[in-house]
Design an enzyme around this catalytic site. Sequence first.
Site, mmCIF file in Angstrom:
data_model
loop_
_atom_site.group_PDB
_atom_site.id
_atom_site.type_symbol
_atom_site.label_atom_id
_atom_site.label_comp_id
_atom_site.label_asym_id
_atom_site.label_seq_id
_atom_site.Cartn_x
_atom_site.Cartn_y
_atom_site.Cartn_z
ATOM 1 N N ARG A 1 -17.508 -48.113 -17.699
ATOM 2 C CA ARG A 1 -18.572 -47.442 -16.966
ATOM 3 C C ARG A 1 -19.925 -48.043 -17.295
ATOM 4 N NH1 ARG A 1 -19.824 -42.547 -18.081
ATOM 5 N NH2 ARG A 1 -20.371 -41.834 -15.985
ATOM 6 N N HIS B 1 -3.481 -15.966 -12.977
ATOM 7 C CA HIS B 1 -2.093 -15.492 -13.040
ATOM 8 C C HIS B 1 -1.239 -16.226 -12.005
ATOM 9 C CE1 HIS B 1 1.059 -12.960 -11.249
ATOM 10 N NE2 HIS B 1 1.202 -12.329 -12.409
ATOM 11 N N ASN B 2 -1.746 -16.319 -10.772
ATOM 12 C CA ASN B 2 -0.995 -16.965 -9.709
ATOM 13 C C ASN B 2 -0.850 -18.461 -9.936
ATOM 14 O OD1 ASN B 2 -0.993 -14.415 -8.639
ATOM 15 N ND2 ASN B 2 -1.827 -14.980 -6.661
ATOM 16 N N SER C 1 -2.583 1.583 12.277
ATOM 17 C CA SER C 1 -1.292 1.721 12.931
ATOM 18 C C SER C 1 -0.765 3.146 12.735
ATOM 19 C CB SER C 1 -0.290 0.718 12.358
ATOM 20 O OG SER C 1 1.030 1.029 12.761
ATOM 21 N N LYS D 1 -6.433 -12.557 -11.700
ATOM 22 C CA LYS D 1 -5.241 -12.602 -10.842
ATOM 23 C C LYS D 1 -5.043 -14.004 -10.274
ATOM 24 C CE LYS D 1 -1.711 -11.009 -8.501
ATOM 25 N NZ LYS D 1 -1.652 -11.576 -7.185
ATOM 26 N N SER E 1 -0.160 -7.316 -9.484
ATOM 27 C CA SER E 1 1.011 -8.190 -9.525
ATOM 28 C C SER E 1 2.282 -7.371 -9.732
ATOM 29 C CB SER E 1 0.881 -9.209 -10.662
ATOM 30 O OG SER E 1 2.030 -10.034 -10.721
ATOM 31 N N GLU F 1 1.875 -18.835 -12.300
ATOM 32 C CA GLU F 1 3.099 -18.543 -11.543
ATOM 33 C C GLU F 1 3.569 -19.780 -10.775
ATOM 34 O OE1 GLU F 1 3.683 -16.087 -7.487
ATOM 35 O OE2 GLU F 1 2.942 -14.874 -9.166
ATOM 36 N N TYR F 2 2.656 -20.473 -10.106
ATOM 37 C CA TYR F 2 2.990 -21.711 -9.395
ATOM 38 C C TYR F 2 3.655 -22.709 -10.344
ATOM 39 C CZ TYR F 2 0.522 -21.221 -4.860
ATOM 40 O OH TYR F 2 0.127 -20.865 -3.599
ATOM 41 N N GLY G 1 0.810 -1.211 0.000
ATOM 42 C CA GLY G 1 0.000 0.000 0.000
ATOM 43 C C GLY G 1 0.841 1.257 0.000
#
Length: 468
Positions: A446, A185-186, A35, A182, A128, A189-190, A15
Site C-alpha cells: 500500500r 441471532h439470525n 382480515s 435478533k 425467535s 443461524e445462517y 401473532g
Amino acid sequence: MQKAQFGMIGLGTMGRNLVLNMADHGIAISGYDRSTDQQKRLLEEGKGKPVQAAATMQAFVESLETPRRIMMLVPAGKIVDAVIDEIKPFLQAGDILIDGGNSHFTDTDARIARLQDTGIHFTGMGVSGGEDGARLGPSMMPGGNKNGYAELKNILEKIAAQTEDGPCVTFVGNGSAGHYTKMVHNGIEYAIMQLISEIYGILRNVGGCSNDELHAIFSNWNQGALQSFLVEITAKVFLQPDDVDASKRLVDVILDRAAQKGTGMWTSESALELHIPTPAIDEAVAARDLSAYKKERELIDAFTAAPAVKNTVDKEQLIAALHDALYFGMAISYIQGLHLLQAASETYKYEINIAEVVRIWKGGCIIRSVMLNDIRKAYVNDAALKNLLLDKTFYNLLVQKRAGLVTVLKTAMDNNLGTPVLSSSLNYFDMFSTGRSSSNLIQAQRDFFGAHTYERIDKEGNFHTNWE
C-alpha cells in the site's frame, strides 16, 4: 367486556399463537387484523379463553387497559409504518408499542425518534422460535427503554421459554438493541445451518450414509456436546416421507436452492461497517446465493465425469471427525456473532449484557444449544470479553477439535466438495491465533503504490518510504 391487558396486531401464524400462549397464562388479550377471517379464526381457537377480537383499529385500542401494551406482528418495512400511522391517533403518552417482526435496526431507530415527542414507548423486539416457540414459549429480545420494558416484563416472562436460568426474555438494551440482537441471532443461524449442510454433504457423498444412518448419526450427536435445536430437527428431517411418493424421503426431492429473507445479509453488512470479521456468516450468505445458480451448476457439473470417492479414514473415524468439525464451526459462528454484538453495543450505546443475551438464547430460539452453557460462563466471568477466543478455557476446547476439522477439510477437498463455512472457520481461528501475521506485506504494498504509510514494530508513528 373487560379491558384486555395486552393487544396483538396481526393474527397470522405467529401473532395468533402468541395470543393463545398469553391466554393460556391467564392474560386477557385483544387481537386485531384487517382480515375478518383471521379475527374469526382467533375467536374459534381461543374459545373459552380470555381472548377477544376487534373489528376496527379504534375499537381495538379502546378494548385495552392503560397503559396500553400493543404488539405488532406484521411484515417488516412499509407495513409497520402504515400500522403506526393508523394507530398513533388513538394512543397516548405512556402506551407501549412493540414491533415484534424482523425489522432492520436502523428502521427501529427511526421509529423511536419519530415517536419520542409523543411519550409513546416504542420497543423493537426480536422473537425467535417459529410457530411452536410462539405457542409454547419463544425467546424474546426487547430493546428500547427500561420504563417501557417495566410495563411488559411480567407478561413477557410468563409466556417466554423457561430454562433452569430463568425465562428466556430480558431487556436487551437501549434503542434498537432488540432488533440488532435478533439480526445477529439470525446471522449465527445462517452459519450453523450451512455448517450442518456441509457436514451432511460429506456424510452422504463420501461416507455413503443412507437417510436412516443420517438420522441415527444426528440423533446420537444431539445427545451430547452438539445438543441443539438445529441438530435435533436435522435428525428428524431424514425420516420424513415424501408427500407425493411415500417410498421416497422428502429431503431427497427438495430442490437444492436455498432461499433467504435478508437478515443474514444485514448481519454481514453491519459487520463490514463496524470492521468486525464474521466470515462464517458471510460465507453462509454467499453459499445461499451460490445455490440459486442451479442451472449453471448443473451445466458445469456435466463438464467432467464424476470423480471416484476418496476417503483415507474409515466411516466411524470420519463420523467422529465430522462431529468435532461441526462443534468447532458452531463455536466459531457464536464467537463471531457475539463479537459483533459486543462491538455494536459499544458503538451504538446499547449497553447489552452479552451473558444475558446468551442466557435467553438457551431456550425457545432457533440457535439454542447446550454449548451456550459454556459460552455464558465465559461472559459471566468477564463481562467485558471482546472475543470468546480470549477465554483460554474455551480456546483450548477448540484446539482439541481442530484436528477433526482438518481431517474433514482434507476429505472434502479430495472429493471436490465445497465447505465454505467449515473452511472459513478454520482460517478465522488460525488467523486470530497468530501473533505475527503476513499483513505487514500488505502495508508495504500500500505504501509502495499509494504512499499510504505504514507502522513499525520498533517505533511509534506512521512512516513512508520512497520505494525503488
